[in-house]
Write a protein that holds these residues in place. Structure first.
Motif, PDB file in Angstrom:
ATOM      1  N   GLU A 267       4.121  -4.044   3.557  1.00 10.97           N
ATOM      2  CA  GLU A 267       3.169  -4.216   2.251  1.00 10.97           C
ATOM      3  C   GLU A 267       1.654  -4.524   3.083  1.00 10.97           C
ATOM      4  N   VAL A 268       1.697  -5.331   4.227  1.00 10.84           N
ATOM      5  CA  VAL A 268       0.407  -5.444   4.887  1.00 10.84           C
ATOM      6  C   VAL A 268      -0.288  -4.207   5.125  1.00 10.84           C
ATOM      7  N   VAL A 269       0.522  -3.359   5.926  1.00 13.72           N
ATOM      8  CA  VAL A 269       0.049  -1.955   6.567  1.00 13.72           C
ATOM      9  C   VAL A 269      -0.343  -1.114   5.380  1.00 13.72           C
ATOM     10  N   GLU A 270       0.156  -1.112   4.257  1.00 19.19           N
ATOM     11  CA  GLU A 270       0.074  -0.330   3.220  1.00 19.19           C
ATOM     12  C   GLU A 270      -1.125  -0.659   2.419  1.00 19.19           C
ATOM     13  N   SER A 271      -1.652  -1.906   2.569  1.00 22.44           N
ATOM     14  CA  SER A 271      -2.890  -2.238   1.839  1.00 22.44           C
ATOM     15  C   SER A 271      -4.128  -1.884   2.372  1.00 22.44           C
ATOM     16  N   TYR A 272      -3.899  -1.208   3.444  1.00 25.84           N
ATOM     17  CA  TYR A 272      -5.014  -0.511   4.201  1.00 25.84           C
ATOM     18  C   TYR A 272      -5.027   1.019   4.099  1.00 25.84           C
ATOM     19  N   PRO A 273      -5.941   1.782   3.888  1.00 23.20           N
ATOM     20  CA  PRO A 273      -5.941   3.257   3.393  1.00 23.20           C
ATOM     21  C   PRO A 273      -5.358   3.974   4.486  1.00 23.20           C
ATOM     22  N   GLU A 274      -4.473   5.049   3.787  1.00 19.73           N
ATOM     23  CA  GLU A 274      -3.422   5.904   4.627  1.00 19.73           C
ATOM     24  C   GLU A 274      -4.244   6.742   5.429  1.00 19.73           C
ATOM     25  N   ASP A 275      -5.573   7.096   5.042  1.00 21.91           N
ATOM     26  CA  ASP A 275      -6.512   7.984   5.874  1.00 21.91           C
ATOM     27  C   ASP A 275      -7.120   7.383   6.955  1.00 21.91           C
ATOM     28  N   ASP A 276      -6.754   5.939   7.172  1.00 24.38           N
ATOM     29  CA  ASP A 276      -7.423   5.187   8.414  1.00 24.38           C
ATOM     30  C   ASP A 276      -6.299   4.626   9.129  1.00 24.38           C
ATOM     31  N   PRO A 277      -5.700   5.415  10.021  1.00 22.44           N
ATOM     32  CA  PRO A 277      -4.466   5.478  10.693  1.00 22.44           C
ATOM     33  C   PRO A 277      -5.073   4.127  11.749  1.00 22.44           C
ATOM     34  N   GLU A 278      -6.227   4.065  12.274  1.00 22.59           N
ATOM     35  CA  GLU A 278      -6.592   2.948  13.020  1.00 22.59           C
ATOM     36  C   GLU A 278      -6.607   1.597  12.622  1.00 22.59           C
ATOM     37  N   LYS A 279      -6.877   1.564  11.290  1.00 24.05           N
ATOM     38  CA  LYS A 279      -6.780   0.242  10.446  1.00 24.05           C
ATOM     39  C   LYS A 279      -5.248  -0.134  10.327  1.00 24.05           C
ATOM     40  N   ARG A 280      -4.504   0.727  10.274  1.00 26.61           N
ATOM     41  CA  ARG A 280      -3.282   0.509   9.891  1.00 26.61           C
ATOM     42  C   ARG A 280      -2.608   0.376  11.322  1.00 26.61           C
ATOM     43  N   ALA A 281      -2.710   0.791  12.180  1.00 25.57           N
ATOM     44  CA  ALA A 281      -2.389   0.380  13.435  1.00 25.57           C
ATOM     45  C   ALA A 281      -2.859  -0.922  13.897  1.00 25.57           C
TER      46      ALA A 281
END
Length: 699
Positions: A267-281
């Motif tokens: 849930e935390v990871v998916e709260s950041y944009p899918e097109d921003d892999p660096e943010k998700r990482a």
């Protein structure tokens, strides 16, 4: 690559010189040394990649240790006559090197690193294992690899009340203590028994620093992973409380907790944009950082464990014995969500394990303990094959813990194999194997000197704050700073092992941990004794019965026979397993009492020796002019002289005896292998008995 400086220095350690030579061999490695103690020498080389390994959140360190037979002037005993996969000692020594070295690399270092220690010369006195620890430190510290503090390892023995540094093989066998300690100048990093060697370690570490200065080495710069503070603050504010609830294993089981944490992380990871892999990482990194922070905050500040237990509290324990109907002994030991199904098998001398040993060549082991950790025990799919290093290490620790209380071979002449199947795991499975192993062996009727229990201790420490935890679960092992396993009886410790993730701990914390572990151990022993207080009086009906008899070693050849003919016929006729030791001890193993008696009688007959004064029923085998030869045991003749045949004078032996005739004779003397017999003495004894039995004239 700049030319490496050559260096060779020595320092006194115990009774011998420890010498380190650098810049001569393996110069293309990042760091390499040849370390020598007596005539034992190791080549230790260290190499580290120049760039971090992508996609890992751990330090990828690999340690290998090898003992080549050529080092001791031997050819391997296997079919291929070359070294194969690492044996148990090599695996355990590699772990011995890995554990103290791993926490001392620069924080955030993620470059693939490998240390290889090879024994290139082995003398009959000095064990290379502790030398390898110091050698690995020298190879790493005297290189540009960011291994920031030197360490050293020593072995301590105790003989006649005197402590000995790095005792020889012979001294270790005589010693009441076999202790390995590794540490830095400041603190103990890893303990195999007790902290007694820090003075020598401190001296060795300061010596390495002097070598480091002499070589003018510059360490690599390490840039640790940077946490996005703004993201951390946001995730902490929005998810910390839910994360704390997910980590709570007091109100849910381990799998439910892990599932809740994984769902929250997603849930935390998916709260950041899918097109921003660096943010998700980065969100994954921040979430894992927060998870550890929440755990440590609960322990140190809220003084609360994830499952709500007191720091000294042990999880609920249940014990069952005799659970498997056909094995010789079994136990099902459950502590919290950790469970071990442990079995004991009683075997004969033929079942002993043969091991190629650098010191002695081929040696035998009568006690085996095998630890298996299938992935289903943690609800995962994974590799299923030969034993992993972890399985070998945990099995060796449990074996050391139980070996001290085994009966002597002369009192219980069985080979013992204990197998611990970990059917469920949430921390401390090796100590569950110790407890289950004790119960299983007692269920099998093994007369242990005392029951043994084990408990895993943990530590969470920041600055001056610390908490010592008894019976740690999986999360406490993963996020804590120490895994300290202690096993023993009510009277003392039989084995301990300590792994820590910080620079070291002081003696006060160690003393507190040992005292807390003792209380936990005594409690666990009490629970075990309610299930089975001591060894069963008899062994299982399915186990072999072993009878031992002692014969004159000179008679061994009579039992073996030419080309093994006699012993083979004994085995075929009786169905018993028969083992003959060089000292004349014969072990007879069979499930049938009649077969055992038959084998004993046959062997007694083959090896019996005439005793002066004893009467025997013999057979006349040969008549000569001066007497007769009488066989009183199979293959054993004595001389019946013509003067000893009768009370009267005998002119011709053939008038009194015939070949094949059975007669009673008495042994009246022995001279070496010559036996003197008398028939006259038997007749006189019979006459005296008859006179004693007849009524007197006065009656």
């Amino acid at each position: 690559m700049p030319e490496k400086k050559y260096l060779k220095e020595s320092i006194k350690l115990g009774e011998r010189e420890l010498t380190v030579e650098s810049g001569r061999v393996a110069k293309q490695a990042d760091g390499s040394v040849v370390i020598r103690y007596g005539d034992t020498m190791l080549l230790v080389a260290a190499v580290s990649a120049t760039t971090p390994r992508e996609g890992v959140d751990f330090f990828p360190l690999t340690v290998e240790y090898r003992e080549s037979n050529y080092a001791a002037g031997r050819i391997p005993g296997n079919y291929f006559r070359r070294e194969g996969r690492p044996n148990e000692k090599e695996v355990l020594t590699a772990r011995l090197i890995d554990r103290p070295c791993r926490p001392l690399f620069a924080e955030g270092y993620r470059n693939e690193t490998q240390v290889i220690a090879s024994v290139i010369s082995a003398d009959p006195d000095n064990n290379p294992d502790v030398i390898a620890i110091t050698g690995a430190s020298c190879a790493l510290f005297l290189s540009d690899i960011p291994f920031m503090n030197p360490i050293a390892g020593v072995r301590i023995g105790l003989i006649e009340g005197r402590y000995i540094v790095n005792p020889t093989y012979d001294e270790v066998r005589e010693s009441r203590l076999n202790l390995i300690v590794a540490g830095t100048e400041e603190a103990i990093v890893m303990v195999e028994a007790l902290m007694l060697a820090h003075k020598e370690i401190n001296r060795l570490c300061r010596w390495q620093r002097e070598l480091y200065k002499a070589l003018e080495i510059q360490k690599r710069e390490v840039t640790p992973v940077q946490i996005d503070e703004e993201m951390l603050s946001s995730i902490n504010e929005n998810y910390a409380e839910r994360l704390r609830q997910a980590l709570d294993t007091g109100s849910q089981d381990k799998r439910s907790s892990y599932a809740a944490v994984d769902a929250l992380k997603k849930e935390v990871v998916e709260s950041y944009p899918e097109d921003d892999p660096e943010k998700r990482a980065m969100a994954k990194v921040v979430f894992d950082h927060l998870k550890e922070a929440v755990f440590r905050d609960d322990i140190l500040n809220k003084r609360r464990r994830p499952d709500g237990r007191r720091f000294s509290e042990i999880r609920p324990i249940t014990c069952e014995v005799g659970w498997l109907p056909r094995v010789h002994g079994s136990a099902l030991f459950t502590r919290g969500e950790t469970q071990a199904l442990v079995s004991t098998t009683l075997g004969t001398k033929e079942d002993e394990q043969f091991i190629d040993d650098l010191e002695k060549g081929e040696v035998k082991r009568r006690f085996l303990l095998h630890y298996n950790f299938p992935q289903y025990s943690v609800g995962e799919v994974g590799r299923f094959g030969s034993s992993s290093r972890r399985e070998i290490g945990h099995g060796a620790l449990a074996r050391r813990a139980l070996e001290a209380v085994l009966p002597e071979d002369s009192d219980f002449p069985y080979t013992l194999r204990v197998v611990s199947e970990i059917t469920e795991s949430n921390g401390s499975s090796s100590m569950a194997s110790v407890c289950g192993g004790t119960l299983s062996m007692m269920d099998a009727g093994v007369p242990l000197k005392a029951p043994v229990a084990g408990v895993a201790m943990g530590l969470v420490m920041e600055g001056n704050k610390y908490a010592i935890l008894t019976d740690i679960a999986g999360a406490e092992d993963h996020y804590g700073d120490m895994d300290f396993k202690v096993a023993g009886t009510r009277n003392g410790i039989t084995a301990l092992q300590m792994d820590i993730k910080i620079a070291g701990i002081n003696a006060q914390i160690m003393a507190e941990a040992l005292e807390q572990a003792k209380k936990g151990r005594i409690y666990i022993l009490g629970v075990m004794e309610k299930t089975l207080a001591g060894p069963r009086e008899t062994i299982s009906q399915f186990a072999p019965r072993i009878i031992q008899i002692k014969i004159n070693p000179d008679k061994i050849r009579d039992v073996i026979g030419p080309g093994g003919k006699v012993i083979r016929s004994l085995v075929e006729e009786t169905g018993a397993k028969i083992d003959v030791a060089d000292d004349g001890t014969i072990s007879i193993a069979t499930a049938s009492g009649e077969a055992a008696d038959a084998a004993v009688n046959r062997i007694r007959g083959l090896t019996a020796e005439a005793e002066v004064g004893q009467t025997y029923l013999g057979v006349v085998t040969r008549i000569v002019d001066f007497g007769a030869f009488v066989e009183i045991f199979p293959g054993t003749d004595g001389l019946l002289h013509i003067s000893e045949i009768a009370d009267r004078r005998v002119k011709d032996v053939r008038d009194e005896l015939k070949e094949g005739q059975q007669i009673l004779v008495k042994c009246i003397g022995r001279e070496g292998n010559k036996i003197k017999l008398s028939r006259k003495a038997v007749l006189r004894d019979e006459n005296r008995k008859a006179e004693a039995a007849s009524p007197s004239e006065s009656e």
